[in-house]
Each structure stands twice: as structure tokens, then as C-alpha cells.
Design a protein around this motif. Structure first.
Motif, mmCIF file in Angstrom:
data_model
loop_
_atom_site.group_PDB
_atom_site.id
_atom_site.type_symbol
_atom_site.label_atom_id
_atom_site.label_comp_id
_atom_site.label_asym_id
_atom_site.label_seq_id
_atom_site.Cartn_x
_atom_site.Cartn_y
_atom_site.Cartn_z
ATOM 1 N N LEU A 108 0.839 -1.207 0.000
ATOM 2 C CA LEU A 108 0.000 0.000 0.000
ATOM 3 C C LEU A 108 0.873 1.257 0.000
ATOM 4 N N LEU A 109 1.961 1.207 0.807
ATOM 5 C CA LEU A 109 2.865 2.367 0.870
ATOM 6 C C LEU A 109 3.513 2.612 -0.492
ATOM 7 N N TYR A 110 3.916 1.514 -1.149
ATOM 8 C CA TYR A 110 4.552 1.624 -2.460
ATOM 9 C C TYR A 110 3.569 2.215 -3.474
ATOM 10 N N ALA A 111 2.275 1.853 -3.337
ATOM 11 C CA ALA A 111 1.261 2.419 -4.233
ATOM 12 C C ALA A 111 1.244 3.941 -4.105
ATOM 13 N N PHE A 112 1.300 4.439 -2.864
ATOM 14 C CA PHE A 112 1.289 5.898 -2.667
ATOM 15 C C PHE A 112 2.562 6.528 -3.218
ATOM 16 N N TYR A 113 3.704 5.820 -3.040
ATOM 17 C CA TYR A 113 4.966 6.330 -3.594
ATOM 18 C C TYR A 113 4.860 6.473 -5.112
ATOM 19 N N GLY A 125 2.623 6.390 -12.027
ATOM 20 C CA GLY A 125 1.566 7.384 -12.098
ATOM 21 C C GLY A 125 0.279 6.752 -11.619
ATOM 22 N N GLY A 126 -0.834 7.408 -11.942
ATOM 23 C CA GLY A 126 -2.114 6.995 -11.394
ATOM 24 C C GLY A 126 -2.508 5.578 -11.758
ATOM 25 N N PHE A 127 -2.333 5.179 -13.023
ATOM 26 C CA PHE A 127 -2.772 3.848 -13.447
ATOM 27 C C PHE A 127 -2.058 2.766 -12.645
ATOM 28 N N GLN A 128 -0.710 2.858 -12.606
ATOM 29 C CA GLN A 128 0.053 1.824 -11.923
ATOM 30 C C GLN A 128 -0.225 1.844 -10.431
ATOM 31 N N ALA A 129 -0.268 3.054 -9.844
ATOM 32 C CA ALA A 129 -0.483 3.158 -8.407
ATOM 33 C C ALA A 129 -1.844 2.589 -8.027
ATOM 34 N N GLY A 130 -2.863 2.890 -8.844
ATOM 35 C CA GLY A 130 -4.197 2.375 -8.551
ATOM 36 C C GLY A 130 -4.220 0.860 -8.545
ATOM 37 N N VAL A 131 -3.546 0.262 -9.536
ATOM 38 C CA VAL A 131 -3.515 -1.196 -9.612
ATOM 39 C C VAL A 131 -2.780 -1.776 -8.407
ATOM 40 N N ILE A 132 -1.644 -1.164 -8.027
ATOM 41 C CA ILE A 132 -0.864 -1.707 -6.911
ATOM 42 C C ILE A 132 -1.664 -1.614 -5.617
ATOM 43 N N PHE A 133 -2.362 -0.479 -5.433
ATOM 44 C CA PHE A 133 -3.184 -0.330 -4.225
ATOM 45 C C PHE A 133 -4.267 -1.408 -4.191
ATOM 46 N N ALA A 157 3.732 -5.062 -15.920
ATOM 47 C CA ALA A 157 3.977 -5.913 -14.764
ATOM 48 C C ALA A 157 2.820 -5.824 -13.783
ATOM 49 N N ALA A 158 2.312 -4.590 -13.544
ATOM 50 C CA ALA A 158 1.253 -4.422 -12.540
ATOM 51 C C ALA A 158 -0.085 -4.947 -13.058
ATOM 52 N N VAL A 159 -0.433 -4.586 -14.296
ATOM 53 C CA VAL A 159 -1.747 -4.951 -14.825
ATOM 54 C C VAL A 159 -1.727 -6.362 -15.410
ATOM 55 N N GLY A 160 -0.757 -6.623 -16.315
ATOM 56 C CA GLY A 160 -0.748 -7.913 -17.005
ATOM 57 C C GLY A 160 -0.410 -9.066 -16.094
ATOM 58 N N ALA A 161 0.707 -8.921 -15.365
ATOM 59 C CA ALA A 161 1.146 -10.040 -14.536
ATOM 60 C C ALA A 161 0.427 -10.051 -13.199
#
Lengths: 148, 190
Positions: free
Chosen positions: A20-25, A36-44, B59-63
Motif C-alpha cells: 500500500l505504501l509503495y502504491a502511494f509512492y 503514475g495513477g494507473f500503476q499506483a491504482g492497480v498496486i493499491f 507488470a502491474a496490470v498484465g502479470a
């Protein structure tokens, strides 16, 4: 949930906070590095989904209730479009962030605008992903032990 | 041959192996896992092309999340793919082969990787690289293009993500825990 999968549960408990912390980073560092937003949203969303997978759907829905997640789905889009409307009201073109802040020499308006729209993207993506998972997972009973 | 090219060849070879494996494996759980590996390999390939933002998304979305959602979908269906009945159809194979041949033929006209005169590196791409420092002043040009120069497009993409979420919710339901039809769990307890 039952007392099985002790290692899975301990490892998840250790991993979820850094995720969760990495998502905010990634969210707020998108101007300076990859992300950015897309990647952070997915990680969260992955953090919440991991919790749901290991500790059960009901536990996860206490943390992120489906009704709240749905509201955030729309809120992200509204935040993004709202920044555009704000720039309109301040006398600029739609989504021309320069009017958001008078400090044109340092492009502060651009920085605030990008931060806000990326946040909108992140909120919508995270809520949509969590909501997608709820839709799939909500159709099943708990995952049985032998299905792991 | 330099190191980057060798890494590319190894990664692409693994991608090919994964793709062929996905076609032949009948156990759907394994298929999902191999598809995840395919995405991770693609992400590594993108890193090697210096496209770290794309690699990060892959990596985040696909994998990451696709694998989890595919597993969620797998829970709703059977675990094994059925064997096709009767003899193998020839026509689809011909369609796939001719499409593939046409695509390979099209790559002969593509500019070399990193060619400064290619359409992607001329015109507006150069403008963004030159103007970002003066107009936006963020170090990551990808973010500047995505959120500022192409702010309309990204707004559209966000709406697409939102709409996709709505569509799935309409089709599959909102997904409250406990609202699910009673199934295997009760049979197991009995």
C-alpha cells in the motif's frame, strides 16, 4: 477463516503494508520516475485483493465496503473532470493547468494539475479493480482448502 | 552482437515458448500462470527497450491483477479445457497463418529501433521533448505528455476504466460477501 495457511497469512500481513505504501509512492512520485495513477491504482488494489484472497472476502469488505468503493469509482472521474472545470472557471481552457497557480515561472499550476488528475486516475483505477474482484469473488463461497 | 540484443533474443524465445505452451496446455490454472509469466517476460522486454513506464504497467496490470482476475474467473468455470471434438479444423489455421505472414511482411517496412527519422521520433515527439522542460518542468516526460499535453485522452481513458467497471458490475453483480448462492462449502460440511 480457519487456522490453515499460517505461513501465507503471516507473509501477507508483512507484505500488505509495504504494498500500500509503495502504491502511494508510485502515485505521488509519478512526475519524477516511472509510474503514475494507473500503476499506483492497480498496486493499491492488489494490496486489498491480496487481503481478500488470504483472509476472506468478508474481511476485505469490512476494510473497503463495496458501496464506498463504488462511490470512489465515480469520484476519481469527477476529480479529473473537476480539475478541467476549475481551469475553465479560472479563465483558462479545459485542463490547461497553468491558471491553477499564479507562479508561472516555476510552472506550479502544471504541477498541481498533474498531481490532481493523476490522483483522480489512481482513485478510479484502484476502485474499479477492487470492484471487479468483488464482482468475481462475490459469486463464490469461500475458497476451499483443497483449491489452493 | 551486443548484450541488449542477446537479452532481447532470449526474452523473445521465452515469450514464444510461453505462447505455444498456452495453446497446448489444457489445465486452465496452468494456463493462467503461464499467461502471468508471459506478461512478466513482456515487462522485462519493455525494460530492455528503455520503456520503463510501459513495463511498469505491464507488470502491474498484465502479470499482477489480470492473473488474479483470471483466477477469479476460473472459480466460476471448470478447471480443464475440453478437448475439441472431431477432426481439427484447417480453415482457422490458414487464417491465422496468413494473418501472421502479413504482419511479418509489414515489419519489413517498419523503421529501425531508435531511428531518429522515424515518424515517432519526428514531428510532435521532438516538440514534447523540447517543450516539456520549458512548459511543464517535470522530469518524467511520459507523465507530462500523459497528464498535461494529452490530458483529454487520459480523461477519456479514465472514463473507459470507469465504464468497464460499471459493465462488469451490471453483468456479474456488485459482489457483496455472503450474497453468493450457497455452494460447495455446505456440501463439504455435510
Amino acid at each position: 477463516m480457519s487456522q490453515h495457511h499460517l505461513i501465507l497469512r503471516i507473509i501477507s500481513k508483512i507484505l500488505i503494508p509495504p504494498i500500500l505504501l509503495y502504491a502511494f509512492y508510485v502515485q505521488f512520485h509519478g512526475d519524477f520516475g516511472p509510474g503514475g495513477g494507473f500503476q499506483a491504482g492497480v498496486i493499491f488494489a492488489v494490496g486489498i485483493i491480496l487481503y481478500a484472497l488470504v483472509f476472506g472476502l468478508e474481511g476485505a469488505q469490512k476494510v473497503a465496503p463495496p458501496s464506498v468503493v463504488q462511490v470512489f469509482m465515480a469520484f476519481g472521474v469527477l476529480l479529473y473532470a473537476g480539475v478541467g472545470v476549475a481551469t475553465l472557471l479560472l479563465g483558462g481552457n479545459f485542463l490547461s493547468y497553468d491558471v491553477l497557480h499564479p507562479d508561472l515561472a516555476h510552472h506550479s499550476g502544471q504541477h498541481y494539475g498533474i498531481l490532481a488528475v493523476e490522483l483522480g486516475v489512481g482513485i478510479t483505477v484502484a476502485s474499479v479493480m477492487i470492484s471487479l474482484f468483488y464482482s468475481f469473488a462475490g459469486r463464490n463461497a469461500e475458497i476451499d482448502d483443497e483449491d489452493w | 552482437m551486443d548484450l541488449g540484443t542477446s537479452i532481447d533474443i532470449v526474452l523473445l524465445a521465452f515469450l514464444l515458448i510461453c505462447a505455444v505452451a498456452i495453446v497446448f496446455i489444457r489445465d486452465l490454472f496452468s494456463v493462467v500462470m503461464v499467461a502471468g509469466a508471459y506478461s512478466l517476460l513482456s515487462a522485462m522486454f519493455f525494460v530492455n527497450l528503455d520503456a520503463v513506464d510501459v513495463a511498469f504497467t505491464e507488470a502491474a496490470v498484465g502479470a499482477g491483477i489480470s492473473t488474479v482476475l483470471m483466477l477469479g474467473g476460473l472459480m466460476l468455470t471448470s478447471r480443464r479445457e475440453k478437448k475439441p471434438k472431431g477432426r481439427q479444423p484447417i480453415f482457422p489455421l490458414l487464417v491465422v497463418l496468413s494473418t501472421g505472414a502479413a504482419l511479418v511482411y509489414a515489419t519489413f517496412d517498419m523503421p529501425d529501433f531508435g531511428d531518429p527519422n522515424s515518424p515517432a521520433n519526428s514531428y510532435v515527439g521532438i516538440d514534447y521533448i523540447e517543450a516539456t522542460e520549458k512548459q511543464i518542468d517535470v522530469p518524467n516526460i511520459v507523465t507530462a505528455v500523459l497528464a498535461s499535453y494529452r490530458g483529454y485522452d487520459t480523461l477519456g481513458e479514465t472514463v473507459v476504466v470507469f465504464t468497464a467497471g460499471l459493465g462488469v458490475m451490471v453483468l456479474l453483480g456488485i459482489g457483496f460477501a455472503g450474497g453468493a448462492p450457497a455452494s460447495r462449502k455446505e456440501e463439504d460440511d455435510a
